[in-house]
Design a protein around this motif. Structure first.
Motif, short mmCIF file in Angstrom:
data_model
loop_
_atom_site.label_atom_id
_atom_site.label_comp_id
_atom_site.label_asym_id
_atom_site.label_seq_id
_atom_site.Cartn_x
_atom_site.Cartn_y
_atom_site.Cartn_z
N LEU A 278 5.02 7.35 -17.64
CA LEU A 278 4.00 8.87 -17.74
C LEU A 278 4.20 9.76 -18.94
N THR A 279 3.24 10.63 -19.18
CA THR A 279 3.77 11.47 -20.21
C THR A 279 2.63 12.56 -19.71
N SER A 280 2.09 13.81 -21.27
CA SER A 280 0.88 14.94 -20.58
C SER A 280 1.06 15.08 -22.15
N THR A 281 -0.43 16.21 -22.55
CA THR A 281 -0.67 16.89 -23.40
C THR A 281 0.26 18.63 -23.60
N ILE A 282 0.65 18.84 -23.01
CA ILE A 282 1.18 19.52 -23.63
C ILE A 282 2.52 19.86 -22.60
N PRO A 283 3.48 20.54 -22.64
CA PRO A 283 4.16 20.48 -21.35
C PRO A 283 3.39 21.36 -20.02
N GLY A 284 4.64 21.31 -18.86
CA GLY A 284 3.93 22.13 -17.98
C GLY A 284 3.29 21.40 -17.56
N GLU A 285 2.85 20.41 -17.47
CA GLU A 285 1.23 19.35 -17.03
C GLU A 285 2.24 19.15 -15.44
N GLY A 286 3.16 18.57 -15.65
CA GLY A 286 4.40 17.46 -14.04
C GLY A 286 4.38 16.74 -14.21
N LYS A 287 4.21 15.91 -15.50
CA LYS A 287 4.62 14.95 -15.87
C LYS A 287 6.44 14.84 -15.17
N THR A 288 7.56 15.45 -15.52
CA THR A 288 8.78 15.84 -14.49
C THR A 288 8.70 15.48 -12.78
N THR A 289 7.94 16.81 -12.74
CA THR A 289 7.90 16.59 -11.28
C THR A 289 7.36 14.85 -10.44
N LEU A 290 6.21 14.76 -11.67
CA LEU A 290 5.31 13.50 -10.78
C LEU A 290 6.06 12.27 -11.01
N SER A 291 7.58 12.33 -12.45
CA SER A 291 7.92 10.74 -12.55
C SER A 291 9.19 11.05 -11.19
N ALA A 292 10.03 11.56 -11.17
CA ALA A 292 10.86 12.34 -10.48
C ALA A 292 10.86 12.17 -8.77
N ASN A 293 9.49 12.10 -8.28
CA ASN A 293 8.63 11.52 -7.42
C ASN A 293 8.45 10.34 -6.72
N LEU A 294 8.08 10.34 -8.08
CA LEU A 294 7.22 8.66 -8.36
C LEU A 294 8.85 7.86 -7.63
N ALA A 295 9.98 8.02 -9.02
CA ALA A 295 10.95 7.09 -9.25
C ALA A 295 11.27 7.59 -7.38
N LEU A 296 11.65 8.85 -6.86
CA LEU A 296 12.14 8.48 -5.78
C LEU A 296 11.61 7.88 -4.58
N SER A 297 10.59 8.10 -4.43
CA SER A 297 9.87 7.06 -3.83
C SER A 297 10.00 5.68 -3.98
N LEU A 298 9.95 5.00 -4.80
CA LEU A 298 10.29 4.07 -4.96
C LEU A 298 11.32 2.64 -4.24
N ALA A 299 12.60 4.07 -5.06
CA ALA A 299 13.93 3.60 -4.60
C ALA A 299 13.75 4.16 -3.01
N GLN A 300 13.32 5.00 -2.48
CA GLN A 300 13.29 4.64 -1.00
C GLN A 300 12.84 3.50 -0.49
N GLU A 301 11.90 3.03 -0.60
CA GLU A 301 11.61 1.26 -0.72
C GLU A 301 13.48 0.22 -0.22
N GLY A 302 13.55 0.46 -0.93
CA GLY A 302 15.29 -0.37 -1.33
C GLY A 302 14.79 -0.87 -2.90
N ARG A 303 13.94 -0.66 -3.64
CA ARG A 303 13.55 -1.69 -5.39
C ARG A 303 14.52 -0.64 -5.85
N ARG A 304 15.09 -0.82 -7.09
CA ARG A 304 15.82 -0.83 -8.38
C ARG A 304 15.61 -0.10 -9.56
N VAL A 305 15.27 1.48 -9.21
CA VAL A 305 14.88 2.06 -9.92
C VAL A 305 15.34 2.88 -10.51
N VAL A 306 15.44 2.75 -12.46
CA VAL A 306 16.04 3.88 -13.54
C VAL A 306 14.09 5.14 -14.03
N LEU A 307 14.96 5.85 -13.48
CA LEU A 307 14.65 6.75 -14.33
C LEU A 307 14.91 7.42 -16.17
#
Length: 353
Positions: A278-307
């Motif tokens: 996940l990347t973005s063009t400039i800072p503050g576009e939400g890549k950290t928020t999106l990647s953190a929430n997506l990682a948590l969502s996949l981990a809650q399914e029981g998958r092994r996830v490294v962020l």
């Protein structure tokens, strides 16, 4: 049929125009406010400097005639009424004559008439109202007296033997009939500045090339769009000075996360992939928020996830999940081949991430 469709004009995108206008207004609101205040002040100064007081002096007089009839209460009354109306109707023409103007100027100390003269007859009466307006109160009074003195001499050509009787002696006016409206000047200037600011915002919205909707982005890049996320309000965690948003904070955010998680999982299974970038063009576009929430969502399914936080200039993922700064990060793991990967990992509290 194909050529006619291709030549048809594109429909006007009113939603896109409105969205761009709202962005322009949000960005230029300070400029619009400054323009409104500036033009309000300039218009106040302009109208204040151009303001000139106008004074009005008026008198009521009755009009009669030397002509008499047997019935004093009827015939003479109607004749006098007609005389007043005749004099009022013919006054503008009479005033434009050199004879009348010379009579008035002769009675004034000045060689000209510094004012405007008008007259009107009161309906169904033999009362005539004479009004003089001028920029000088004394001039208005003097001109009125000169007209009253000169009128009978000139009106004799319009009415047989006119008799003029002043009902009330005029006085020198002390208050102008027009007053400077400072508040009105401010309001008109502010309105003009507001309209100018709105025009600037509208021009900015028309000239700004931006993407407001997923359909526009899809036309530009010709790539499928995995998900769109709403603008959410960031909340502060008690254990961190940084902000962090979870999908549960906003229903739209949660729904978008579920849709993205399903698509990412399906694509990874199709390609047998293991990495999502996940990347973005400039800072503050939400890549950290999106990647953190997506990682948590996949981990809650029981998958092994490294962020992995690969933003080497501004690493925030570790602080977002609490626990303070890490001593070992991505660069240390890449530089030291003897350092085990597990030594670089840190478990997120309350999750298998």
């Amino acid at each position: 049929m194909e050529s006619s469709k291709s030549n048809a004009p594109a429909p006007i995108d009113l939603i896109g125009i409105w969205n761009r206008l709202k962005k322009s207004l949000k960005r230029l609101w300070l400029l619009i406010l400054v323009l409104a205040l500036l033009l309000a002040g300039l218009n106040y100064i302009r109208e204040k400097r151009s303001y000139a007081p106008i004074y009005e002096c008026k008198v009521l007089f009755s009009v009669g005639s030397g002509y008499s009839t047997g019935d004093v209460f009827t015939s003479s009354y109607f004749y006098d009424t007609a005389a007043a109306q005749t004099m009022a109707d013919t006054f503008p023409y009479l005033l434009r004559t050199d004879f009348m103007r010379d009579l008035i100027i002769d009675r004034l100390d000045k060689g000209y008439i510094n004012g405007s003269i008008s007259t009107s007859a009161l309906p169904s009466t033999n009362i005539l109202e004479l009004r003089v307006t001028s920029s000088d109160a004394r001039d208005a009074y003097d001109i009125l007296l000169a007209v009253v003195d000169s009128y009978p001499q000139a009106a004799v050509y319009m009415v047989d033997d006119p008799l003029i009787s002043v009902r009330e002696e005029p006085t020198v006016p002390t208050v102008p009939i027009n007053r400077f409206d400072g508040m009105g000047a401010l309001k008109k200037g502010a309105l003009l500045g507001l309209l100018l600011g709105l025009a600037v915002a509208g021009l900015d919205a028309m000239l700004t090339r931006s993407v407001d909707r997923p359909q526009e982005l899809k036309k530009l890049i010709n790539l499928p769009i995995a998900a769109t996320f709403p603008l959410v309000t960031m909340k502060k965690r008690r254990s961190s000075a940084r902000t962090f948003v979870t999908g549960g904070d906003d229903p739209g955010m949660a729904e978008a996360l579920r849709g993205l998680r399903i698509k990412v999982r399906r694509r990874l299974e199709e390609k047998e992939g293991k990495v999502v970038l996940l990347t973005s063009t400039i800072p503050g576009e939400g890549k950290t928020t999106l990647s953190a929430n997506l990682a948590l969502s996949l981990a809650q399914e029981g998958r092994r996830v490294v962020l992995v936080d690969a933003d080497l200039r501004s690493q925030t993922v570790g602080r977002l999940f609490g626990g303070g700064q890490k001593n070992v990060g991505l660069m240390e793991c890449l530089k030291d081949p003897d350092l085990p990967v597990t030594g670089c990992l840190k478990k997120a509290p309350g999750s298998e991430l």
